[in-house]
Design a protein around this motif. Sequence first.
Motif, short mmCIF file in Angstrom:
data_model
loop_
_atom_site.label_atom_id
_atom_site.label_comp_id
_atom_site.label_asym_id
_atom_site.label_seq_id
_atom_site.Cartn_x
_atom_site.Cartn_y
_atom_site.Cartn_z
N PHE A 50 0.85 10.87 -2.83
CA PHE A 50 1.42 11.87 -2.33
C PHE A 50 2.26 12.78 -3.07
O PHE A 50 2.18 14.02 -2.96
CB PHE A 50 2.38 11.33 -0.90
CG PHE A 50 2.99 12.40 -0.22
CD1 PHE A 50 2.15 12.96 0.81
CD2 PHE A 50 4.37 12.76 -0.20
CE1 PHE A 50 2.93 13.86 1.57
CE2 PHE A 50 4.81 13.76 0.72
CZ PHE A 50 4.04 14.26 1.56
N ILE A 61 0.57 4.96 -1.79
CA ILE A 61 0.38 6.15 -1.06
C ILE A 61 1.56 7.35 -1.38
O ILE A 61 1.09 8.36 -1.72
CB ILE A 61 0.34 5.75 0.59
CG1 ILE A 61 -0.75 5.16 0.97
CG2 ILE A 61 0.70 7.11 1.40
CD1 ILE A 61 -0.70 4.53 2.38
N LYS A 62 2.64 6.64 -1.69
CA LYS A 62 3.78 7.42 -2.22
C LYS A 62 3.41 8.30 -3.34
O LYS A 62 3.57 9.33 -3.52
CB LYS A 62 4.99 6.64 -2.19
CG LYS A 62 6.32 7.55 -2.22
CD LYS A 62 7.53 6.47 -2.11
CE LYS A 62 8.69 7.11 -2.79
NZ LYS A 62 9.52 6.12 -3.01
N SER A 111 -8.25 5.39 2.83
CA SER A 111 -8.82 6.40 2.02
C SER A 111 -9.62 5.59 0.74
O SER A 111 -9.16 4.51 0.43
CB SER A 111 -8.06 7.32 1.56
OG SER A 111 -7.27 8.17 2.52
N VAL A 150 -3.18 10.62 1.11
CA VAL A 150 -4.21 9.63 1.45
C VAL A 150 -3.54 8.82 2.75
O VAL A 150 -2.56 8.54 3.02
CB VAL A 150 -4.51 8.73 0.15
CG1 VAL A 150 -5.03 9.52 -0.66
CG2 VAL A 150 -3.20 8.19 -0.31
N THR A 151 -4.62 7.94 3.33
CA THR A 151 -4.15 6.92 4.07
C THR A 151 -4.46 5.49 3.66
O THR A 151 -5.32 5.48 2.43
CB THR A 151 -4.64 6.93 5.33
OG1 THR A 151 -6.12 6.91 5.40
CG2 THR A 151 -4.60 8.46 6.05
N VAL A 152 -4.23 4.43 4.24
CA VAL A 152 -4.66 3.01 3.83
C VAL A 152 -6.24 3.01 3.67
O VAL A 152 -6.65 2.19 2.91
CB VAL A 152 -4.20 2.01 4.69
CG1 VAL A 152 -3.05 1.14 3.96
CG2 VAL A 152 -3.56 2.65 5.86
N PRO A 187 0.65 -1.11 0.03
CA PRO A 187 -0.08 0.12 -0.04
C PRO A 187 0.92 1.36 0.05
O PRO A 187 0.47 2.34 -0.45
CB PRO A 187 -0.69 -0.20 1.29
CG PRO A 187 -0.72 -1.44 1.61
CD PRO A 187 0.59 -2.29 1.14
N SER A 188 2.09 1.27 0.69
CA SER A 188 2.67 2.36 0.76
C SER A 188 3.20 2.83 -0.73
O SER A 188 3.45 4.00 -0.75
CB SER A 188 4.15 1.98 1.68
OG SER A 188 4.74 0.95 1.21
#
Length: 472
Positions: free
Chosen positions: A17, A13-14, A27, A23-25, A9-10
């Motif tokens: 971003f 997210i990255k 979202s 966002v977060t996991v 997931p990161s």
Amino acid sequence: LAEKMKIQPSVIIKKLFLAGKMVTVNSELDFEAAGELAMEMNFDPVPEEKEDVIAKMLEDSEDGAETLVPRPPVVCVMGHVDHGKTSLLDAIRDTHVIDREAGGITQHIGAYVVTINGQKITFLDTPGHEAFTAMRMRGANSTDIAILVVAADDGVMPQTVEAINHAKAAGIEIIVAINKIDKPSANIERVKQELTEYELIPEDWGGSTIFCPVSAHTHEGIDNLLEMILLTSEVLELKANPNRRARGLVIEAELDKGKGPVATVLVQKGTLHVGDPIAVGSCHGKVRAMMDDNGRRVKEAGPSKPVEILGLNDVPNAGEIFVSPETDKEARAFAETYVKESREKLIEDTKLKMSLDDLYSQIQSGNLKELNIIVKADVQGSVEAVKQSLLKLSNEEVVVKIIHGGVGAINESDVSLAAASNAIIIGFNVRPDATAKETAEREKVDLRLYRVIYDAINDVEAAMKGMLDPIF
Ligand code: GDP
């Protein structure tokens, strides 16, 4: 999304971003954003078949016989103007409000409950068949029994006939209340005689219709009428499952300056509790408070109970079906989808509109076994003539049914009856009035005007055989 693409997931997210999206996991991404990401990762995004939230939520599961318990009948009052519908509703309420001593005050919430011999009856407080038919147009049946009010000094009048046909089209039981028997000019026998023409025949004349002479003024006969309603409802074996999520109808609704949107709902199945999520049409919310017709706060409402509820985010339409999903999220999804897909379209989809133009294809596909027709003409003789000729067109595939016939212009009541019963209207030497015309266009009711009986018969016959010339 990360799970589906088998990445961390990161990573997603990255990427987001860096694109300026925090966002977060947990979202939610819309399809477009998720699709773009997926394509970057060499995936081919395909939109999932959209689930029809509305249809799924409005879908009504059958309750097993073992879950059903008796419920009170829901009764409406219909009849000609000035025959005493309002007076009768008032008289019934005044004589049978039970909770006055307990501190209750009668509240007009659009429906009320009376108790007689320990049994309850729910009355819809809006006289006339307009509200009732509005509900039927939305595909909901609100009433079990119709009280047909006929003034003993006036007899059967045009709206009496309309009311009979609305009730018959809805397939609900009719009890006749012959009102104003206190008047010296009252003639009960004449009313009975006149109603035989509409297949409402008293039991003492060998028929099966209950007739109750009453006076809304002196209250004579009212207890008898209530007992007859209970008797009829026993025969109908009205039942519902109280132990499920609530579902029912909006009776009326308004915006209250202090309280916000206020809606009176009639629970038809299940039990509605304070705190339950609720969705109706484009509105949703959580039941914040409930009040009954005695002005008392209640915590729950079971089948056939009308309650005023607070907590909706907007004012729903009368006649709309409400549901109470498990979660607030579902309630919101329901309302949001409802707005998006627009009411009109939904209503369009859920009902098959009748038109002579596609009559044949509907017969062929086996969708149609009955062709409902409303006949309006300038004189009674023509109504009868058109009726008789049309009835003869019935064949093995489709039965022609005249659900209403009358003299005079085509009015809104005719059109709403047609819309609710999937009927076409045939006008012979008459025209629709302005509101009828408007309603017909909006509700897509097929309305045909003729000057020659032969042409009307010919068109219907041709349509049944799939040989109707299209009109351009
Ligand atoms: P609606 O239009 O059918 O709702 O009729 P209303 O309830 O408004 O009554 C019409 C008129 O008939 C009013 O003037 C009432 O007072 C009168 N009325 C209603 N019921 C009775 C009754 O039982 N006896 C007499 N004498 N008059 C009645």
